[in-house]
Write a protein that holds these residues in place. Sequence first.
Motif, short mmCIF file in Angstrom:
data_model
loop_
_atom_site.label_atom_id
_atom_site.label_comp_id
_atom_site.label_asym_id
_atom_site.label_seq_id
_atom_site.Cartn_x
_atom_site.Cartn_y
_atom_site.Cartn_z
N VAL A 36 0.84 -1.20 0.00
CA VAL A 36 0.00 0.00 0.00
C VAL A 36 0.88 1.25 0.00
N CYS A 37 1.89 1.25 0.85
CA CYS A 37 2.79 2.41 0.92
C CYS A 37 3.70 2.48 -0.30
N PHE A 38 4.02 1.34 -0.90
CA PHE A 38 4.73 1.32 -2.18
C PHE A 38 3.98 2.15 -3.21
N CYS A 39 2.66 1.97 -3.28
CA CYS A 39 1.84 2.61 -4.31
C CYS A 39 1.52 4.07 -4.00
N CYS A 40 1.41 4.42 -2.75
CA CYS A 40 0.96 5.79 -2.41
C CYS A 40 2.11 6.68 -1.94
N PRO A 41 2.57 6.60 -0.69
CA PRO A 41 3.69 7.47 -0.31
C PRO A 41 4.98 7.14 -1.06
N GLY A 42 5.14 5.87 -1.53
CA GLY A 42 6.32 5.54 -2.32
C GLY A 42 6.37 6.35 -3.60
N MET A 43 5.22 6.44 -4.30
CA MET A 43 5.16 7.24 -5.51
C MET A 43 5.24 8.73 -5.20
N PHE A 44 4.66 9.13 -4.09
CA PHE A 44 4.79 10.53 -3.67
C PHE A 44 6.26 10.88 -3.44
N ASN A 45 7.01 9.98 -2.81
CA ASN A 45 8.42 10.23 -2.57
C ASN A 45 9.18 10.39 -3.88
N ALA A 46 8.84 9.55 -4.86
CA ALA A 46 9.51 9.65 -6.16
C ALA A 46 9.20 10.99 -6.81
N LEU A 47 7.96 11.44 -6.70
CA LEU A 47 7.57 12.72 -7.27
C LEU A 47 8.27 13.87 -6.55
N SER A 48 8.32 13.81 -5.23
CA SER A 48 9.00 14.86 -4.46
C SER A 48 10.50 14.86 -4.74
N GLY A 49 11.06 13.65 -4.90
CA GLY A 49 12.50 13.53 -5.14
C GLY A 49 12.96 14.17 -6.42
N GLY A 168 10.85 6.35 -9.48
CA GLY A 168 11.94 7.06 -10.13
C GLY A 168 12.08 6.68 -11.59
N LEU A 169 11.75 5.43 -11.91
CA LEU A 169 11.82 4.98 -13.31
C LEU A 169 10.77 5.67 -14.18
N ILE A 170 9.62 6.01 -13.58
CA ILE A 170 8.54 6.62 -14.38
C ILE A 170 9.00 7.93 -15.03
N PRO A 171 9.48 8.92 -14.27
CA PRO A 171 9.96 10.14 -14.94
C PRO A 171 11.21 9.92 -15.77
N PHE A 172 12.05 8.96 -15.37
CA PHE A 172 13.26 8.69 -16.13
C PHE A 172 12.91 8.18 -17.53
N LEU A 173 11.99 7.21 -17.61
CA LEU A 173 11.64 6.62 -18.90
C LEU A 173 10.77 7.55 -19.74
N THR A 174 9.81 8.22 -19.09
CA THR A 174 8.90 9.07 -19.86
C THR A 174 9.55 10.35 -20.33
N ASN A 175 10.69 10.71 -19.74
CA ASN A 175 11.38 11.93 -20.15
C ASN A 175 12.79 11.66 -20.66
N GLY A 191 1.08 8.24 -14.67
CA GLY A 191 1.66 6.99 -14.15
C GLY A 191 1.63 6.93 -12.64
N PHE A 192 1.95 8.04 -11.99
CA PHE A 192 1.88 8.09 -10.53
C PHE A 192 0.45 7.86 -10.05
N MET A 193 -0.52 8.46 -10.71
CA MET A 193 -1.92 8.35 -10.30
C MET A 193 -2.43 6.92 -10.41
#
Length: 481
Positions: A36-49, A168-175, A191-193
């Motif tokens: 659950v945290c992988f999908c929610c705060p984990g993705m939030f962390n990647a976005l914030s990072g 982190g892979l999501i923005p790396f691959l999409t950009n 992707g994050f959503m």
Amino acid sequence: MGFDGDEETAPQNPKYLKSKFRYNSPFVQVSLIGLVCFCCPGMFNALSGMGGGGQVDHTAANNTNTALYATFAVFGVLGGGIYNILGPHLTLAAGCSTYILYAGSFLYYNHHKHQAFAIDAGALLGVGAGLLWAGQGAIMTSYPPAHRKGVYISLFGSIFNMGGVIGGLIPFLTNFKRSEAASVNDGTYIGFMVFMAAGTALSFAILPPSKVIREDGTRCTHIQYSNVSTEAVEIVKLFLNWKMLLIVPAAWSSIFFYTYQFNNVNATLFNLRTRGFNNVFYWGAQMLGSVAIGYLMDFSFESRRKRGIAGVCVVALLGTAIWGGGLANQRRYSIKDPLPPLDFKDSGRDFAGPFVLYFSYGLLDAMFQSMVYWVIGALADDSEILGSPPISHTVNYKEEPFGCWYVGFYKGVQSAGAAAAWQVDTQKVSYMSQLIVNWSLTTISYPLLLILVLLAVKDNHKNEEGTAKEADPTSAGSAYT
């Protein structure tokens, strides 16, 4: 997959109880909250990072995160009481849903450049995050066996931080082909959503504590949920608890440094696609750090108090070395004298040093957070005290409050520190000043945590060690063998 019925009909087959893959086992339930945290705060962390929420101008993200952590500071403290009243399903699902709105607000900002929606979504996420982490704290402090809390914290940390790696892979691959781009594209936010929506659905798979059975046949709690007035009184008492006061510096500093690391190291030194690349390794380092400190604090010494002392000392020494490296790196640039953005493909040796530093920041973060969580989990004399609401005729709550209150207090103070940190960056405080403050805050926390371990952590309590050994003669070894 496993039994989740009434206590009277719970199976007592030793082979059944030994299986860690039962649906109602602590192993599976901790793994599920990790997902659950992988999908929610984990993705939030990647976005914030990414720094600045993936935007070239950090102002919107800084103001949004200030609103987020201001409300999180309140609901981080209140979240434990709300969890005790609503239970895991409603608390976790309500919390997870706010992460979707937050990512969506940056998708909106990508097109309209209006901060209002993002700030409102951030404030709402602060409420949701308080609920989610209160539930996570209750599960992590009460579901695992008392003598293996470090292992289960490591299990959770590994799964949770994998979210940052994938995120982190999501923005790396999409950009990837946009080496000169300043802000991430729409696909990154979408992707994050998608991941955050999956985490919200998965939260309904978490069992309430009364249905979770440990390997020795004990349940996490047999006590029903509390009421509003009792929760309010116990929350107020936390601010008069000397143990909690010793944790305040560690709590305040524990994510205060995110602003500096994400905005003023990753977003300032590297171009867009490299920031995503770096995040894969930053959160990967968190997985390594959580496993390493968990093993140290569960298996390094027979004495629980010695394990706690060893954990604090190791993190203190490592933290001093890493922040020292950060000081050397920070002397090379400033707000008024920036360096050209580094690219992981084109910058050669110039990329290596800052990359290793950023990786090390991730390693230290996980070890620091996991170490503090271990201390919180070890504060109670009996693990049931950490996992039970306050209405009980078998537990004296004058001695120890509910575990999610401890974690809620920690998250509340932590979030207040983060809210201040994001505004410090908005005010363009120098990078060097931010580094020195971060280093000083974490350094102050180490001797106070040592005092807490020495005075408050019970050493080899009979209920903790004896019960485990009676249930399983091999329990001195790994919980996974």
